[in-house]
Design a protein around this motif. Structure first.
Motif, PDB file in Angstrom:
ATOM      1  N   PHE A   1      -3.165  14.062   5.745  1.00 38.92           N
ATOM      2  CA  PHE A   1      -4.187  13.154   5.652  1.00 38.92           C
ATOM      3  C   PHE A   1      -3.895  11.722   5.197  1.00 38.92           C
ATOM      4  CE2 PHE A   1      -6.864  16.948   6.153  1.00 38.92           C
ATOM      5  CZ  PHE A   1      -7.442  16.810   7.098  1.00 38.92           C
ATOM      6  N   ALA A   2      -3.247  11.694   4.151  1.00 39.08           N
ATOM      7  CA  ALA A   2      -3.272  10.360   3.489  1.00 39.08           C
ATOM      8  C   ALA A   2      -2.201   9.580   4.569  1.00 39.08           C
ATOM      9  CB  ALA A   2      -2.733  10.722   2.079  1.00 39.08           C
ATOM     10  N   TYR A   3      -0.814  10.394   4.782  1.00 42.33           N
ATOM     11  CA  TYR A   3       0.165   9.423   5.688  1.00 42.33           C
ATOM     12  C   TYR A   3      -0.468   9.300   6.853  1.00 42.33           C
ATOM     13  CZ  TYR A   3       4.055   9.827   2.185  1.00 42.33           C
ATOM     14  OH  TYR A   3       4.717   9.534   1.278  1.00 42.33           O
ATOM     15  N   TYR A   4      -1.351  10.162   7.627  1.00 42.73           N
ATOM     16  CA  TYR A   4      -1.938   9.752   8.706  1.00 42.73           C
ATOM     17  C   TYR A   4      -2.706   8.699   8.690  1.00 42.73           C
ATOM     18  CZ  TYR A   4      -5.318  10.294  12.655  1.00 42.73           C
ATOM     19  OH  TYR A   4      -6.212   9.938  13.596  1.00 42.73           O
ATOM     20  N   TYR A   5      -3.525   8.236   8.103  1.00 41.17           N
ATOM     21  CA  TYR A   5      -4.183   7.067   7.734  1.00 41.17           C
ATOM     22  C   TYR A   5      -3.035   6.000   7.363  1.00 41.17           C
ATOM     23  CZ  TYR A   5      -8.582   9.055   8.596  1.00 41.17           C
ATOM     24  OH  TYR A   5      -9.753   9.787   9.012  1.00 41.17           O
ATOM     25  N   LEU A   6      -2.271   6.078   6.673  1.00 38.70           N
ATOM     26  CA  LEU A   6      -1.175   5.159   6.152  1.00 38.70           C
ATOM     27  C   LEU A   6      -0.624   4.513   7.483  1.00 38.70           C
ATOM     28  CD1 LEU A   6      -0.016   3.573   3.850  1.00 38.70           C
ATOM     29  CD2 LEU A   6       1.743   5.379   3.887  1.00 38.70           C
ATOM     30  N   SER A   7      -0.228   5.450   8.190  1.00 35.92           N
ATOM     31  CA  SER A   7       0.398   5.092   9.779  1.00 35.92           C
ATOM     32  C   SER A   7      -0.499   4.211  10.512  1.00 35.92           C
ATOM     33  CB  SER A   7       0.624   6.544  10.545  1.00 35.92           C
ATOM     34  OG  SER A   7       1.623   7.153   9.720  1.00 35.92           O
TER      35      SER A   7
ATOM     36  N   ILE B   1       0.898  -1.241   0.081  1.00 34.71           N
ATOM     37  CA  ILE B   1      -0.024  -0.004  -0.219  1.00 34.71           C
ATOM     38  C   ILE B   1       0.885   1.267  -0.081  1.00 34.71           C
ATOM     39  CG2 ILE B   1      -0.244   0.176   2.360  1.00 34.71           C
ATOM     40  CD1 ILE B   1      -2.991   0.690  -0.242  1.00 34.71           C
ATOM     41  N   THR B   2       2.118   1.298   0.660  1.00 34.04           N
ATOM     42  CA  THR B   2       2.964   2.395   0.711  1.00 34.04           C
ATOM     43  C   THR B   2       3.424   2.427  -0.854  1.00 34.04           C
ATOM     44  OG1 THR B   2       3.341   2.237   3.052  1.00 34.04           O
ATOM     45  CG2 THR B   2       4.877   3.281   1.489  1.00 34.04           C
ATOM     46  N   ALA B   3       3.923   1.556  -1.371  1.00 32.62           N
ATOM     47  CA  ALA B   3       4.449   1.404  -2.854  1.00 32.62           C
ATOM     48  C   ALA B   3       3.147   2.264  -3.530  1.00 32.62           C
ATOM     49  CB  ALA B   3       4.808   0.095  -3.275  1.00 32.62           C
ATOM     50  N   PHE B   4       2.164   1.727  -3.413  1.00 26.91           N
ATOM     51  CA  PHE B   4       0.992   2.523  -4.361  1.00 26.91           C
ATOM     52  C   PHE B   4       0.860   3.794  -3.928  1.00 26.91           C
ATOM     53  CE2 PHE B   4      -3.329   3.662  -4.472  1.00 26.91           C
ATOM     54  CZ  PHE B   4      -3.836   3.437  -5.745  1.00 26.91           C
ATOM     55  N   TYR B   5       0.966   4.143  -2.833  1.00 31.60           N
ATOM     56  CA  TYR B   5       0.725   5.564  -2.504  1.00 31.60           C
ATOM     57  C   TYR B   5       1.765   6.358  -2.924  1.00 31.60           C
ATOM     58  CZ  TYR B   5      -0.165   9.912  -0.122  1.00 31.60           C
ATOM     59  OH  TYR B   5      -0.505  11.134   0.258  1.00 31.60           O
ATOM     60  N   GLU B   6       3.184   5.855  -2.696  1.00 33.04           N
ATOM     61  CA  GLU B   6       4.272   6.460  -3.398  1.00 33.04           C
ATOM     62  C   GLU B   6       4.092   6.879  -4.927  1.00 33.04           C
ATOM     63  OE1 GLU B   6       6.282   8.314  -1.597  1.00 33.04           O
ATOM     64  OE2 GLU B   6       5.325   7.526   0.092  1.00 33.04           O
TER      65      GLU B   6
ATOM     66  N   ILE C   1      -5.944   4.918  -1.468  1.00 28.47           N
ATOM     67  CA  ILE C   1      -6.636   4.687  -2.702  1.00 28.47           C
ATOM     68  C   ILE C   1      -7.306   6.001  -3.260  1.00 28.47           C
ATOM     69  CG2 ILE C   1      -8.377   3.323  -3.749  1.00 28.47           C
ATOM     70  CD1 ILE C   1      -7.975   1.209  -1.671  1.00 28.47           C
ATOM     71  N   ILE C   2      -7.652   6.758  -2.594  1.00 29.39           N
ATOM     72  CA  ILE C   2      -8.527   8.030  -2.936  1.00 29.39           C
ATOM     73  C   ILE C   2      -7.407   8.900  -3.773  1.00 29.39           C
ATOM     74  CG2 ILE C   2      -9.654  10.233  -2.374  1.00 29.39           C
ATOM     75  CD1 ILE C   2     -11.094   8.560  -0.255  1.00 29.39           C
ATOM     76  N   SER C   3      -6.369   9.043  -3.164  1.00 27.06           N
ATOM     77  CA  SER C   3      -5.138   9.752  -3.671  1.00 27.06           C
ATOM     78  C   SER C   3      -4.556   9.168  -4.913  1.00 27.06           C
ATOM     79  CB  SER C   3      -4.109   9.837  -2.584  1.00 27.06           C
ATOM     80  OG  SER C   3      -4.411  10.563  -1.533  1.00 27.06           O
ATOM     81  N   GLY C   4      -4.774   8.107  -5.020  1.00 29.78           N
ATOM     82  CA  GLY C   4      -4.204   7.246  -6.318  1.00 29.78           C
ATOM     83  C   GLY C   4      -5.153   7.524  -7.343  1.00 29.78           C
ATOM     84  N   VAL C   5      -6.411   7.544  -7.241  1.00 30.94           N
ATOM     85  CA  VAL C   5      -7.425   7.970  -8.191  1.00 30.94           C
ATOM     86  C   VAL C   5      -7.369   9.268  -8.646  1.00 30.94           C
ATOM     87  CG1 VAL C   5     -10.077   8.012  -8.478  1.00 30.94           C
ATOM     88  CG2 VAL C   5      -9.137   6.092  -7.277  1.00 30.94           C
ATOM     89  N   PHE C   6      -7.068  10.349  -7.706  1.00 33.45           N
ATOM     90  CA  PHE C   6      -6.960  11.604  -8.049  1.00 33.45           C
ATOM     91  C   PHE C   6      -5.535  11.854  -8.748  1.00 33.45           C
ATOM     92  CE2 PHE C   6     -10.888  12.048  -5.673  1.00 33.45           C
ATOM     93  CZ  PHE C   6     -11.652  13.152  -6.217  1.00 33.45           C
TER      94      PHE C   6
END
Length: 416
Positions: free
Chosen positions: A350-356, A223-228, A364-369
């Motif tokens: 917000f995204a890194y907070y939830y990733l933690s 999930i971190t690789a996806f977010y990065e 996933i929302i960040s990925g879509v946008f």
């Protein structure tokens, strides 16, 4: 005097020291880009911008290893920690070598794709990729263990060596500028490894990591690789797409705009570095985590508003002082780009907070946008203004949805 210095050291916490250090590093990196903008013509600077963008892309890719290392450095201890670190180092080396070889093999195609003056710069850059992955794991250890002075040292060494070597080589020798920049980046990776403990790579008494831990590590890594990857798309696709669709002169102008507008993101990054280990530790101790989120969002919002107001009030002055009169045509777009970057920086917290917290929907929302932003630029790129407008649309929508998700999750916690 000695008494005064010692007194200041006692008053400055390690976190405050790290923030000061990150600001200095970002300032140095900014100076590096500004000097290149001053020394090079817009067309040459567009080549430099491609290399700088590749460096940012590499930093996001390697950040996956850094964040995984940081998180589990908090959770694992003693022999299990050493075994985990040794395994991460070995995997990082393998990934770094594979990516580096790919960049070298595809150097001619990359030159054609991004309209650069040389393919050699990609060859030199590819040679440094494995070093960067090693450096990122090393930083992850410092980040997770909150050894913030050592973490600060690695960033300072990388920044100072790149700044001094690159500018020195350009001024002293008549070498192709893009290759010089690549050489400076490569050498800076070596300095960025300091301080480094080689025994962590060759740790022999490896313990087998339990199935539950392996699953947690794998899930967090994926999930971190996806977010990065989404970070790479959102933060860098615009420069690469502009380099592809526009003439070198226009691409160079846009690169200067992006560099100035992104200052808020670079400043916000220090809060991300502090956020993850802090949230993981609070969760481990069963404490409330939302206040730390509010604290950092407040900091970034204040910084963003200040920068946007400055860009609205003095756009031509800012561009003229930083890059010179050749770039002032970008003045009307400066505040707009800063707005888009500010929205992204806040969404990122917000995204890194939830990733933690091992909650992955906002990621996933960040990925879509991120894909939406890239798609909008691909479809709508009649001029540079339209490119910036597409980013504003995508980033405002992303921030609104991230805030909505947070509000809904907080309501669920209260009603539980």
């Amino acid at each position: 005097m000695t008494t005064l210095i010692n007194g200041l050291k006692r008053k400055v916490s390690s976190e405050q020291f790290f923030m000061i250090s990150v600001l200095a590093v970002n300032g140095g990196n900014y100076l590096y880009n500004l000097i290149l903008g001053r020394l090079l013509e817009p067309a040459q600077f567009s080549d430099a911008a491609v290399l700088i963008t590749f460096l940012l892309v590499l930093s996001f890719a390697a950040m996956t290893f850094q964040l995984v290392t940081a998180k589990f450095s908090v959770l694992f201890e003693n022999q299990l920690f050493k075994s985990f670190i040794s395994r991460v180092y070995k995997n990082a080396i393998v990934v770094g070598i594979v990516l580096g070889v790919l960049i070298i093999l595809c150097s001619s195609q990359l030159q054609e794709l991004f309209n650069t003056s040389s393919s050699k710069m990609f060859v030199v850059f590819g040679c440094g990729v494995p070093l960067y992955f090693l450096m990122s794991v090393n930083r992850g250890i410092f980040q997770g263990k909150k050894e913030l002075k050592s973490l600060s040292t690695t960033y300072q060494a990388e920044m100072l060596s790149r700044l001094l070597l690159t500018i020195g080589l350009i001024l002293l020798f008549n070498i192709e500028s893009s290759v010089v920049i690549a050489i400076g980046i490569l050498i800076s990776f070596i300095f960025g490894l300091l301080p480094f403990k080689f025994k962590n790579i060759i740790y022999k008494n490896s313990l087998s990591i339990g199935e539950v831990d392996v699953k947690d590590i794998r899930n967090f890594f994926i999930i971190t690789a996806f977010y990065e990857l989404t970070q790479i798309i959102i933060n860098n696709s615009d420069i690469l797409l502009v380099k592809h669709y526009f003439e070198p002169h226009e691409a160079g102008l846009y690169a200067s705009l992006a560099l100035i507008g992104r200052i808020v993101y670079f400043v916000a990054w220090m809060f991300v570095m502090l956020l993850l280990p802090t949230v993981v530790k609070l969760k481990k101790e069963g404490k409330e985590t939302a206040p730390i989120l509010f604290k950092y969002v407040g900091y970034i919002a204040a910084i963003s508003i200040t920068i946007i107001i400055a860009c609205v009030s003095f756009p031509e002055t800012i561009i003229n002082v930083l890059f010179g009169s050749n770039y002032t045509s970008m003045a009307p777009l400066l505040w707009k780009y800063a707005l888009a970057t500010s929205m992204f920086a806040i969404s990122n917290i917000f995204a890194y907070y939830y990733l933690s917290l091992d909650k992955y929907v906002p990621v996933i929302i960040s990925g879509v946008f991120g894909m939406l932003q890239m798609g909008l630029v691909i479809v709508y790129h009649n001029n540079l203004e339209q490119v910036v407008h597409m980013q504003i649309i995508a980033m405002v929508l992303l921030l609104v949805i991230q805030i909505t998700v947070f509000k809904v999750s907080q309501l669920k916690l209260k009603n539980a």
